[in-house]
Enzyme design. Structure first.
Site, PDB file in Angstrom:
ATOM      1  N   SER A  96       1.124  10.761  -0.533  1.00 52.90           N
ATOM      2  CA  SER A  96       0.744   9.802   0.495  1.00 52.90           C
ATOM      3  C   SER A  96       1.729   9.607   1.275  1.00 52.90           C
ATOM      4  O   SER A  96       3.212   9.531   0.786  1.00 52.90           O
ATOM      5  CB  SER A  96       0.343   8.681  -0.313  1.00 52.90           C
ATOM      6  OG  SER A  96      -0.101   7.677   0.787  1.00 52.90           O
ATOM      7  N   HIS A 100       7.111   5.222  10.139  1.00 52.59           N
ATOM      8  CA  HIS A 100       7.216   4.273  10.953  1.00 52.59           C
ATOM      9  C   HIS A 100       8.380   4.681  12.011  1.00 52.59           C
ATOM     10  O   HIS A 100       9.780   4.560  11.582  1.00 52.59           O
ATOM     11  CB  HIS A 100       7.598   2.940  10.242  1.00 52.59           C
ATOM     12  CG  HIS A 100       6.273   2.259   9.402  1.00 52.59           C
ATOM     13  ND1 HIS A 100       5.272   1.928  10.185  1.00 52.59           N
ATOM     14  CD2 HIS A 100       6.168   2.194   8.421  1.00 52.59           C
ATOM     15  CE1 HIS A 100       4.485   1.373   9.166  1.00 52.59           C
ATOM     16  NE2 HIS A 100       4.957   1.525   8.168  1.00 52.59           N
ATOM     17  N   HIS A 110      -0.067   8.154   9.195  1.00 52.92           N
ATOM     18  CA  HIS A 110      -0.403   7.891   8.067  1.00 52.92           C
ATOM     19  C   HIS A 110      -1.076   9.379   7.462  1.00 52.92           C
ATOM     20  O   HIS A 110      -1.842   9.682   8.217  1.00 52.92           O
ATOM     21  CB  HIS A 110      -1.250   6.848   7.695  1.00 52.92           C
ATOM     22  CG  HIS A 110      -1.941   6.680   6.098  1.00 52.92           C
ATOM     23  ND1 HIS A 110      -3.330   6.866   6.119  1.00 52.92           N
ATOM     24  CD2 HIS A 110      -1.359   6.509   4.989  1.00 52.92           C
ATOM     25  CE1 HIS A 110      -3.745   7.101   4.846  1.00 52.92           C
ATOM     26  NE2 HIS A 110      -2.646   6.764   3.985  1.00 52.92           N
ATOM     27  N   HIS A 179     -11.474  -8.751   9.459  1.00 50.75           N
ATOM     28  CA  HIS A 179     -11.019 -10.287   9.801  1.00 50.75           C
ATOM     29  C   HIS A 179     -10.601 -10.270  11.152  1.00 50.75           C
ATOM     30  O   HIS A 179     -10.452 -11.201  11.675  1.00 50.75           O
ATOM     31  CB  HIS A 179     -10.148 -10.741   8.860  1.00 50.75           C
ATOM     32  CG  HIS A 179      -8.976 -10.028   8.812  1.00 50.75           C
ATOM     33  ND1 HIS A 179      -8.720  -8.776   8.280  1.00 50.75           N
ATOM     34  CD2 HIS A 179      -7.673 -10.463   9.254  1.00 50.75           C
ATOM     35  CE1 HIS A 179      -7.434  -8.256   8.164  1.00 50.75           C
ATOM     36  NE2 HIS A 179      -6.759  -9.295   8.932  1.00 50.75           N
ATOM     37  N   GLY A 262      -1.446  -0.102 -12.644  1.00 55.11           N
ATOM     38  CA  GLY A 262      -0.020  -0.408 -13.084  1.00 55.11           C
ATOM     39  C   GLY A 262       0.966   0.849 -12.455  1.00 55.11           C
ATOM     40  O   GLY A 262       1.843   1.068 -13.408  1.00 55.11           O
ATOM     41  N   GLY A 263       0.621   1.092 -11.383  1.00 50.37           N
ATOM     42  CA  GLY A 263       1.671   2.062 -10.719  1.00 50.37           C
ATOM     43  C   GLY A 263       3.029   1.425 -10.395  1.00 50.37           C
ATOM     44  O   GLY A 263       3.349   0.259 -10.521  1.00 50.37           O
TER      45      GLY A 263
END
Length: 307
Positions: A96, A100, A110, A179, A262-263
Site C-alpha cells: 500500500s 504526497h 494512492h 458526508h 491489531g496492525g
C-alpha cells in the site's frame, strides 16, 4: 468461491519486488531526501517492511508499505459481508502506498494491491485479491487525467471487454465522501473480492495493476514538479488534503482492517499527509482555478473516451 489452491509465496515475492521497484522509480525524482526502511514484527503474527521518505523538495511525504500478517479470526471489516468466514485462520498481505507531493500542481496518488486467504481444517482455502490506484489532484489538468486513465485501461485490456469500465466505476463509487457528497479525486481503478477465473488469472490481473502504477503516475510528476506556486496554492492543497484524511479515517477498508486486526499503527497511518488545514464553510471564488477543480475534475467522467 473458487477452490483452486493459491500460491501464497509467489504473491509474497511479487509484492516485495513491487515495493522495491516503486521506490527505485520514485527516488531519482527526489534529490533532497531518501527512503527510510523500517522492518517490523507484529506481536499477533507476521510483520512487514515500511519505506518512508519525508521532507523532500519533490515529495513532501511518500510511504510504500509491505505487510504480511496472520491471525486466528478475521476482523469485522473483513467479515461484514462474509459472516461464514468468521473463525477461520487467515493471512493478509499487500503493498500500500501514498505519495504526497510538495508542489500543489502535482497530484497525490494512492495504490494498493493485496491478497487474503482464509483457511480451516478439512476445507478448501477461501482467497481473494483486491487493490487499484487512484489520483487526487489539487489543480487539475485534463492531459494528466486522460493519461492516468489511459494507463489504467491498458492494465485491464488483456482481461476482457468491460473490465476497465467496471473497476473505474467501482473506484468512482468507493472513493466518494458521502458526508461531503463529493469524490476524493478523479478515480482510477478499484477492485475487491476477486477470485473469478482461478488463481493464476486473478494473480496476473493483480500484477498488471501493480505494474501499471509507475507508468501512470511518474510522467505526471515529471511534467508538473517544476511548476511555480505560491502561498495560495499551498493553502488550497492543505485544505483539500483534509478530504484525504477524512476518507482514510472514516471509510477506507485497509485502514479499518489494519486497526481492527491489531496492525502497526505507524505503518497504517503513514498514508496521512504531513500538513493539513480545515476551514469552516470555505467556498472557492467564482471563476478561480480552485473552483475549476470542483466543476471539471471532481465529477465522474469517461476520460478515455474524451481522449
Amino acid at each position: 468461491m473458487n477452490s483452486d489452491h493459491p500460491d501464497i509465496e509467489a504473491v509474497n515475492n511479487y509484492l516485495l519486488e513491487l515495493q522495491e521497484r516503486i521506490c527505485d522509480a520514485l527516488q531519482p525524482e527526489e534529490p533532497d531526501a531518501g527512503f527510510r526502511e523500517d522492518v517490523w514484527q507484529r506481536p499477533l503474527g507476521g510483520g512487514g517492511k515500511t519505506r518512508v521518505l519525508e521532507g523532500g523538495s519533490v515529495f513532501e511525504k511518500a510511504g510504500i508499505n509491505f505487510s504480511r500478517v496472520y491471525g486466528d479470526d478475521l476482523p469485522a471489516s473483513a467479515t461484514a459481508q462474509r459472516p461464514e468466514l468468521r473463525g477461520r485462520r487467515y493471512q493478509a498481505m499487500g503493498v500500500s502506498l501514498v505519495i504526497h507531493p510538495r508542489n500543489p500542481y502535482v497530484p497525490t496518488s494512492h495504490a494498493n494491491v493485496r491478497f487474503f486467504v482464509a483457511e480451516k481444517p478439512a476445507a478448501d482455502p477461501v482467497w481473494w485479491f483486491g487493490g487499484g490506484f487512484d489520483l487526487t489532484p489539487y489543480y487539475g489538468f485534463e492531459e494528466d487525467a486522460r493519461h492516468w486513465h489511459a494507463v489504467a485501461r491498458e492494465a485491464c485490456v488483456p482481461f476482457g471487454d468491460g473490465v476497465y469500465q467496471k473497476y473505474k466505476q467501482w473506484c468512482d463509487e468507493y472513493f466518494f465522501l458521502r458526508h461531503r457528497a463529493e469524490p476524493r479525486g478523479i478515480g482510477g481503478l478499484f477492485f475487491d473480492d476477486l477470485n473469478e477465473g482461478g488463481f493464476d488469472r486473478c494473480f496476473r490481473f493483480l500484477r498488471s495493476v501493480g505494474d501499471h502504477y509507475v507508468p501512470a503516475y511518474l510522467p505526471i510528476v515529471q511534467r508538473r514538479k517544476e511548476t511555480d506556486y505560491g502561498e495560495r496554492e499551498i493553502q488550497f492543497q492543505r485544505y483539500r488534503r483534509g478530504r484525504y484524511v477524512e476518507f482514510n479515517l472514516v471509510y477506507d477498508r485497509g485502514t479499518l482492517f489494519g486497526l481492527q486486526s491489531g496492525g502497526r499503527t505507524e505503518s497504517i497511518l503513514m498514508s496521512l499527509p504531513p500538513a493539513v488545514i480545515w476551514r469552516y464553510d470555505w467556498q472557492p471564488a467564482p471563476g478561480s482555478p480552485e473552483e475549476r477543480l470542483y466543476q471539471i475534475f471532481l465529477t465522474p467522467r469517461d476520460w478515455c473516451s474524451e481522449s
